[in-house]
Enzyme design. Structure first.
Site, PDB file in Angstrom:
ATOM      1  N   ASN A 385       0.823  -1.199   0.000  1.00  0.00           N
ATOM      2  CA  ASN A 385       0.000   0.000   0.000  1.00  0.00           C
ATOM      3  C   ASN A 385       0.863   1.258   0.000  1.00  0.00           C
ATOM      4  O   ASN A 385       1.008   1.916  -1.028  1.00  0.00           O
ATOM      5  CB  ASN A 385      -0.949  -0.024   1.195  1.00  0.00           C
ATOM      6  CG  ASN A 385      -2.052   1.009   1.081  1.00  0.00           C
ATOM      7  OD1 ASN A 385      -1.970   1.936   0.283  1.00  0.00           O
ATOM      8  ND2 ASN A 385      -3.088   0.853   1.870  1.00  0.00           N
ATOM      9  N   ASP A 386       1.455   1.549   1.125  1.00  0.00           N
ATOM     10  CA  ASP A 386       2.200   2.806   1.226  1.00  0.00           C
ATOM     11  C   ASP A 386       3.378   2.869   0.267  1.00  0.00           C
ATOM     12  O   ASP A 386       3.730   3.939  -0.209  1.00  0.00           O
ATOM     13  CB  ASP A 386       2.683   3.013   2.672  1.00  0.00           C
ATOM     14  CG  ASP A 386       1.505   3.109   3.631  1.00  0.00           C
ATOM     15  OD1 ASP A 386       0.451   3.595   3.197  1.00  0.00           O
ATOM     16  OD2 ASP A 386       1.646   2.691   4.791  1.00  0.00           O
ATOM     17  N   VAL A 387       3.987   1.705  -0.026  1.00  0.00           N
ATOM     18  CA  VAL A 387       5.177   1.728  -0.878  1.00  0.00           C
ATOM     19  C   VAL A 387       4.841   1.967  -2.350  1.00  0.00           C
ATOM     20  O   VAL A 387       5.730   2.129  -3.172  1.00  0.00           O
ATOM     21  CB  VAL A 387       6.012   0.420  -0.752  1.00  0.00           C
ATOM     22  CG1 VAL A 387       6.510   0.251   0.674  1.00  0.00           C
ATOM     23  CG2 VAL A 387       5.217  -0.784  -1.193  1.00  0.00           C
ATOM     24  N   VAL A 388       3.542   1.989  -2.689  1.00  0.00           N
ATOM     25  CA  VAL A 388       3.155   2.328  -4.056  1.00  0.00           C
ATOM     26  C   VAL A 388       2.231   3.546  -4.058  1.00  0.00           C
ATOM     27  O   VAL A 388       1.555   3.822  -5.047  1.00  0.00           O
ATOM     28  CB  VAL A 388       2.433   1.155  -4.769  1.00  0.00           C
ATOM     29  CG1 VAL A 388       3.399   0.027  -5.058  1.00  0.00           C
ATOM     30  CG2 VAL A 388       1.255   0.651  -3.953  1.00  0.00           C
ATOM     31  N   ALA A 426       0.158   3.203   7.410  1.00  0.00           N
ATOM     32  CA  ALA A 426       0.477   4.586   7.729  1.00  0.00           C
ATOM     33  C   ALA A 426      -0.802   5.399   7.895  1.00  0.00           C
ATOM     34  O   ALA A 426      -0.764   6.563   8.251  1.00  0.00           O
ATOM     35  CB  ALA A 426       1.354   5.186   6.647  1.00  0.00           C
TER      36      ALA A 426
END
Lengths: 459, 103
Positions: A385-388, A426
């Site tokens: 999620n957050d890394v994309v 996050a």
């Protein structure tokens, strides 16, 4: 030859073996041999201490080594790869408590209580204690025994401040009156243990890669301090090596999240309540059925998978590898894009995919994949999620703004496998989900992938 | 007497050793492909089990029951760290390797 001289010479050999071993761990071809060399160094160091030292209570050492060896060996042999972060946290913690105990033992029976020895004993106990309970808390968070969310309460900073003052005070009193009774020392031990919990409990699950590598560093520093306390060079060298390498890894992790170490430790990141304002106006979420997703993949010539913690939770790595192989048979080029902080420890995704027999060369690092992602037909986001999250690039108000991400949205089509629309760890909305080229395939990652595989097999 | 005792006279030497080891640590690890982060971390973690040497010395020098208990506990924990750390690292690296052969 002088006995002490001989021991110290062998320690030098052991230290060299550790250094060579660590060095070899940094390259793929030699890593396994490096680990063996390093373990040979450990064996040498322990054996020479046993036979060279004036050991009275041999049987206790043997019992301890056998007990510890059996527990450690079994745990390492049978742990599931998905539980690796917990395992590493546990081992870390045990190293920490061992250093605390060594410091304690040195204080208890040591005949010399000069300022230097006592200072290093103080540090060994403090850092060892923090490493122990900190790692145990991390273990609890990773295994789900403690909530993975940041635990914050009113007055937390005040409590921590008081704790810190007590540690410094008791430490100072302890150093000034080393021959007094145990009370200051006891306060020190208890406060260190509490501090470890307090330090890790406010840190959210997504920040665990930083915490784990930092604790790894601490365990080395604790061993180093214990080495000073008992005047042992091999502990100092090895501890310093581990401390330094842990710090480097911590730094790499922090950079990968575009955050300072202080921010991770004291930020209480995930607890920040995001004001839900979509930066570029709300788009529409476009769900897709497994069958439609199949058509998209079937036509794709290049596919990139972006795994995240969700893949580990769903244990979807084997299913993913199978789907990858089928896609390759179908003529597509398949790669896996790995973000440095995907998952719960450094390199988490690599371990899982390696376990599932995904060839090493197909695991591509972030910078490399970003160079070619614009020409990729389909990017499949599996539990990441957050890394994309493109907000890291586009939305200056986002708390992850500036974090390097895998530019999944640059691919022609993005398929996101996700349980629901809930935000990532996050706690931030992900504009990727409403991009015009994104399709959402809702459901458990593993069963979604298996459904896709079944679709391919039918035809 | 502590077998590896090296007190006041060698204090500066010990600090020198520390400083050099820290720099060496930074040098050795500086470039690691992120694919190897986990094995590197758990391999380093196993090395931090070097406290085992300290634990052995603690038991060896113990003159009271309490010190023996402290030392023996330290030996157990440190051994778990050492054996577990090396074994698990080897297991992981083994997985990385088999596929290279297959390829």
């Amino acid at each position: 030859m002088d006995r002490i001289l001989l021991i110290n010479l062998v320690y030098i050999v052991a230290a060299v073996l550790f250094i060579i071993g660590l060095k070899m761990l940094t390259s793929q071809e030699h890593a396994r041999r490096g680990n063996l060399i390093s373990s040979a160094g450990m064996f040498l160091a322990v054996v020479i201490t046993l036979i060279g030292g004036e050991i009275i209570a041999f049987h206790w050492i043997i019992i301890g080594v056998i007990a510890g060896g059996i527990i450690g060996g079994f745990a390492a042999r049978f742990v599931k790869m998905t539980q690796m972060p917990e395992m590493v946290a546990l081992f870390n913690g045990f190293g920490g408590i061992a250093s605390l105990l060594v410091g304690w033992g040195a204080y208890h029976s040591g005949s010399e209580r000069d300022l230097f020895t006592m200072t290093t004993t103080f540090l060994a106990v403090l850092i060892g204690g923090v490493t122990f309970t900190g790692s145990m808390t991390a273990w609890g968070k990773l295994s789900g025994a403690v909530t993975g969310k940041p635990v914050l309460f009113r007055g937390q900073m005040i409590v921590n401040g008081i704790l810190f003052v007590i540690i410094l005070l008791s430490g100072a009193l302890f150093l000034m009156t080393p021959w007094a009774d145990y009370s200051f020392f006891a306060v020190l031990v208890v406060c260190s243990l509490i501090l470890g919990v307090m330090a890790v409990i406010p840190i959210g699950g997504a920040d665990m890669p930083v915490v784990i590598s930092l604790l790894n560093s601490y365990s080395g520093i604790a061993a180093c301090a214990a080495g000073f306390a008992i005047g042992n060079n091999i502990l100092i060298v090895s501890g310093a090596l581990v401390g330094a390498s842990g710090l480097i890894l911590t730094n790499v992790m922090c950079k990968a999240m575009n955050r300072s170490l202080g921010n991770v430790l004291f930020g209480g990141f995930g607890a920040v309540k995001e004001v839900k304002k979509a930066a570029g106006g709300r788009g529409e979420v476009k769900p897709v059925s497994a069958q439609d997703a199949y058509y998209i993949l079937e036509a794709a010539e290049s596919v990139v998978f972006v795994p995240g913690y969700g893949m580990a939770v769903a244990q979807a790595q084997h299913a993913l590898r199978e789907l990858g192989e089928i896609l390759e048979e179908n003529g597509a080029e398949v790669r896996y894009a790995i973000h440095p902080v995907a998952g719960r420890m450094p390199g988490h995704m690599n371990v899982l995919l390696a376990e599932a027999d995904v060839p090493y060369e197909k695991l591509i690092e972030m910078d490399e994949i970003n160079r070619s992602i614009a020409s990729v037909d389909v990017c499949v986001v599996v539990g990441a999620n957050d890394v994309v999250n493109p907000a890291a690039r586009e939305d200056r108000n986002s708390s992850i703004y500036g974090m390097p991400i895998i530019n999944a949205d640059a691919a022609h089509t993005v398929i996101v496998l996700k349980r629901s629309l809930s935000p990532g760890f996050a706690g931030i909305d992900n504009p990727l989900f409403i991009k015009p080229n994104t399709r959402m395939l809702f459901g458990d990652a593993k069963s979604s992938i298996e459904t896709l595989t079944a679709e391919f097999k039918q035809t | 007497m502590d077998p590896s005792v090296c007190r006041d006279a060698c204090l500066v030497t010990m600090l020198l050793v520390l400083v050099l080891a820290v720099f060496l640590g930074f040098e050795v690890i500086s470039k690691v492909p992120s694919r190897l982060h986990t094995p590197l971390m758990s391999g380093a973690n196993a090395i931090s089990g070097i406290t085992l040497v300290g634990a052995v010395i603690t038991v060896g020098a113990a003159e009271t029951t309490f010190a023996t208990v402290l030392g023996t506990l330290a030996v157990i924990f440190a051994t778990i760290n050492v054996i577990g750390g090396y074994t698990v690292t080897d297991r992981m690296l083994g997985m990385f390797k088999t596929k290279e052969k297959k390829k």
